[in-house]
Design an enzyme around this catalytic site. Structure first.
Site, mmCIF file in Angstrom:
data_model
loop_
_atom_site.group_PDB
_atom_site.id
_atom_site.type_symbol
_atom_site.label_atom_id
_atom_site.label_comp_id
_atom_site.label_asym_id
_atom_site.label_seq_id
_atom_site.Cartn_x
_atom_site.Cartn_y
_atom_site.Cartn_z
ATOM 1 N N LEU A 265 -18.380 -26.566 18.229
ATOM 2 C CA LEU A 265 -17.126 -26.405 19.805
ATOM 3 C C LEU A 265 -17.106 -26.244 20.992
ATOM 4 O O LEU A 265 -16.698 -26.457 21.978
ATOM 5 C CB LEU A 265 -16.277 -24.853 18.472
ATOM 6 C CG LEU A 265 -15.706 -25.507 17.245
ATOM 7 C CD1 LEU A 265 -15.188 -23.806 17.378
ATOM 8 C CD2 LEU A 265 -14.498 -25.835 17.632
ATOM 9 N N ARG A 269 -14.829 -27.870 22.933
ATOM 10 C CA ARG A 269 -13.722 -27.600 24.419
ATOM 11 C C ARG A 269 -14.176 -28.358 25.933
ATOM 12 O O ARG A 269 -13.085 -28.296 26.362
ATOM 13 C CB ARG A 269 -14.441 -25.486 24.538
ATOM 14 C CG ARG A 269 -13.595 -24.940 23.066
ATOM 15 C CD ARG A 269 -14.548 -23.606 22.921
ATOM 16 N NE ARG A 269 -13.606 -23.518 21.753
ATOM 17 C CZ ARG A 269 -14.431 -22.692 21.660
ATOM 18 N NH1 ARG A 269 -15.892 -21.665 21.602
ATOM 19 N NH2 ARG A 269 -13.924 -22.092 19.935
ATOM 20 N N TYR A 407 -6.392 -25.915 18.870
ATOM 21 C CA TYR A 407 -7.548 -26.389 18.434
ATOM 22 C C TYR A 407 -8.696 -26.367 19.258
ATOM 23 O O TYR A 407 -8.978 -26.135 20.858
ATOM 24 C CB TYR A 407 -7.952 -28.091 17.505
ATOM 25 C CG TYR A 407 -6.939 -29.686 18.590
ATOM 26 C CD1 TYR A 407 -6.670 -30.282 18.376
ATOM 27 C CD2 TYR A 407 -6.994 -29.572 19.867
ATOM 28 C CE1 TYR A 407 -6.578 -32.296 18.772
ATOM 29 C CE2 TYR A 407 -6.708 -30.207 20.864
ATOM 30 C CZ TYR A 407 -6.780 -31.767 19.933
ATOM 31 O OH TYR A 407 -6.698 -32.649 20.416
ATOM 32 N N GLU A 408 -9.961 -26.701 18.958
ATOM 33 C CA GLU A 408 -11.437 -25.786 19.085
ATOM 34 C C GLU A 408 -11.110 -25.075 19.211
ATOM 35 O O GLU A 408 -11.705 -23.922 20.801
ATOM 36 C CB GLU A 408 -10.908 -26.919 20.103
ATOM 37 C CG GLU A 408 -11.244 -28.493 20.506
ATOM 38 C CD GLU A 408 -12.154 -29.086 19.650
ATOM 39 O OE1 GLU A 408 -13.498 -28.847 18.903
ATOM 40 O OE2 GLU A 408 -12.394 -30.297 19.678
ATOM 41 N N GLY A 409 -10.578 -23.839 18.886
ATOM 42 C CA GLY A 409 -10.630 -22.823 18.878
ATOM 43 C C GLY A 409 -9.043 -22.013 19.553
ATOM 44 O O GLY A 409 -9.144 -23.244 20.811
#
Length: 600
Positions: A265, A269, A407-409
């Site tokens: 991730l 990011r 997304y990606e946290g």
């Protein structure tokens, strides 16, 4: 290498150490090879992606796959993959550059590309055994196979380690049987390989597995999800029913899956930030061109002040996003080079190089994803009623941009991670927050200077302001850590406010350093508009820092402590010479009008 090491700040150290502009990397520093790659990617995008936008909006998943195959044939899928595994073996900046310029045609292709090259390939490249890398990475790097990443479950989103998917070892110890359900899996409809995370027995942490997509092995797919945006990005649920996986397909060690997921991730990011850059440039260009053509009251709307505000802010945010993303990318690349020079394998060097800048990766993910959303929203507004129509590109750009904050946290998770990771780094001694925080405390207790500083040099006041904004963060975060200790993570509103201060410091400083470096190279006159953009962004950053600082202080400080901190906040966010924001915007907008495009 020692010179490089001395000049590269560790992750998070930008907050407590001054960066020299000569030590930052900017897009103006691209090598000849990087500019050639940029041109090749843009040509591919202009030829294959942008003219076919209607096919993506019509959910033509097969066309997305076909474009991915073409990208593989041109080598774009393996830019950052070592040559030993079929890639081009280029550096981290080149990897980001490719992601940047290939992603602006449509969010559908951008998502397919990002999911495959990031969380599809990188876990094997970074954590796989030599046998696993030799077997799978060349197929993925060339586009012979496509990859997907199976982490999210119906009950496990942001809390990724709570997944219920299980992996059970066979009696003979040769295979695992995987059972469970994964959802929101990008590229699921056409991938040949899954990175699957499952729990073995009652392990605390999940484990990663490389699973080939074979329907006869208990793998079934749900229907394609119908989504707000990224419509031709294949997104399906994946069901595993007694899916047999050889033990040699375990990725890394048992229980190491959560670590793999988090480090994948980190890469995802910063790549997501890069994937939002050219979209901002293109949306700004389309908006400028429309505003130049569209007349109301017998006047091109670009001549109206209300439109000038929008265009100047869109261009400024694009410039700042670009400045910060490539600054971090080169820091990562240099850290990787240092580790390789010290004897680390490429695998370990890249893994640790990216992990070092996890704070910056989260900062960029939040800032740039919000900038692209604002950019597309203002693009719709400039186009007016036409912007709301599918006949113009703005509404699709707005819909595609919306997923980037999820997304990606999610951005909320990443905001809290920024501050949490920084505090942990301080506790490990990697970033000395305590000493400068104590100095700020002493400064608050002392008598302020009433002398008027000499800010005659370019950016002297702006750099002094950045230094003061860092004091705001140290004041707020230092007092919060002192008050709440390990319970700080429970105070999410405070963490989010502190993270917004941190984000604005990094983004504003990046723009100032890039511009200062380029003024030294190209002269002040040639960088007049870039100077205006750097000053405009900082002005907004100061306001955001002031707002969040005040909110934070009021939330946990009382009495004399609160009064002292609020006085400090006022002192640290006060200009000696306020910039004329109206004039700055006018200058930026006029440049855009003349060039008829984003031109920075």
């Amino acid at each position: 290498m020692n010179t490089i090491e001395n000049n590269i700040l560790r992750g998070g150290q930008f907050l407590v150490k001054e960066t020299n502009c000569d030590d930052v990397f900017t897009p103006e520093d691209f090598s000849e090879e990087q500019n050639m790659m940029k041109d090749a990617v843009m040509e591919f995008n202009d030829r294959e992606i942008i003219p076919n936008k209607a096919r993506f909006e019509a959910k033509d998943y097969a066309f997305t796959e076909a474009c991915m195959v073409k990208a593989g044939e041109l080598g774009f899928l393996g830019v950052g993959v070592p040559e030993a595994y079929g890639g081009l073996g280029m550096g981290f900046v080149s990897t980001l550059l490719t992601c940047d310029y290939i992603s602006s045609g449509t969010g559908s292709f951008s998502t397919a590309f990002g999911a495959h090259t990031g969380i599809g390939i990188m876990p094997i490249t970074l954590y796989g055994t030599e046998a696993q890398k030799q077997k799978y990475v060349p197929k993925l790097a060339t586009g012979e196979w496509f990859g997907a990443y199976c982490l999210t479950e119906p009950g496990a989103g942001s809390d990724a380690n709570s997944g219920k998917t299980t992996a059970t070892l066979s009696d003979d110890g040769k295979t695992y049987k995987i059972n469970g359900q994964k959802m929101w899996i990008s590229n699921a409809g056409f991938c040949k390989l899954f990175i699957v995370f499952a729990r073995i027995e009652d392990d605390k942490n999940i484990t990663g597995f490389i699973v080939e997509n074979d329907p006869s092995n208990g793998i079934t797919l749900g229907e394609e999800e119908h989504k707000l945006g990224i419509r031709a990005s294949s997104t399906r649920q994946v069901f595993f029913n007694d899916t047999v996986v050889p033990v040699e397909n375990m990725l890394s060690e048992r229980g190491n899956g959560f670590k793999i997921a988090m480090n994948a991730l980190n890469i995802g990011r910063i790549k997501l930030a890069a994937a939002c850059l050219d979209s901002q440039r293109r949306i700004t260009t389309l908006s400028v061109q429309y505003a130049n053509q569209r007349k109301q009251f017998k006047t091109p709307i670009i001549d109206f002040g209300a439109i000038k505000i929008k265009l100047s802010e869109m261009a400024t945010n694009a410039y700042v996003s670009e400045s910060a993303t490539y600054r971090a990318a080169k820091n990562i690349e240099d850290r990787i080079a240092l580790r390789i020079a010290a004897g680390n394998s490429h695998q370990e060097a890249e893994l640790k190089g990216v992990e070092e800048y996890a704070i910056e990766c989260s900062i960029l993910k939040v800032a740039v994803s919000e900038d692209i959303q604002n950019c597309s929203d203002e693009g719709i507004q400039i186009f007016g009623g036409m912007g709301f129509s599918e006949d113009t590109p703005m509404e699709a750009a707005w819909r595609d941009a919306r997923i980037t904050r999820i997304y990606e946290g999610t951005n909320e998770i990443n905001r809290m991670l920024c501050v949490g990771m920084l505090v942990k780094k301080a506790m490990k001694g990697h970033v000395d927050l305590l000493t400068p925080a104590m100095k700020v405390q002493e400064e608050l207790m002392g008598i302020p200077s009433f002398e008027t500083p000499d800010y005659s040099e370019l950016f002297s006041e702006e750099k002094a302001m950045i230094a003061k904004l860092k004091k705001v963060f140290l004041m707020v975060a230092g007092a919060a850590v002192q008050k709440f200790g390990p319970d700080l993570e429970e105070h999410q509103q405070l963490l989010i406010a502190a993270s917004d201060i941190l984000i604005e410091i990094y983004m504003a400083e990046s723009a100032i350093l890039r511009t200062e470096k380029n003024v030294k190279r190209f002269g002040e006159a040639a960088q007049a508009i870039q100077i205006a953009m750097a000053k405009l962004y900082l002005y907004h950053a100061v306001s955001i820092v002031e707002k969040n600082g005040k909110e934070s202080i009021i939330s946990f400080a009382e009495g004399d402590e609160q009064r002292m901190m609020l006085m400090g906040l006022k002192r640290f966010t006060k200009y000696t010479n306020y910039p004329d924001i109206v004039d700055l915007r006018l200058a930026i907008a006029e440049k855009l009008k003349i060039e008829n495009k984003y031109c920075f």
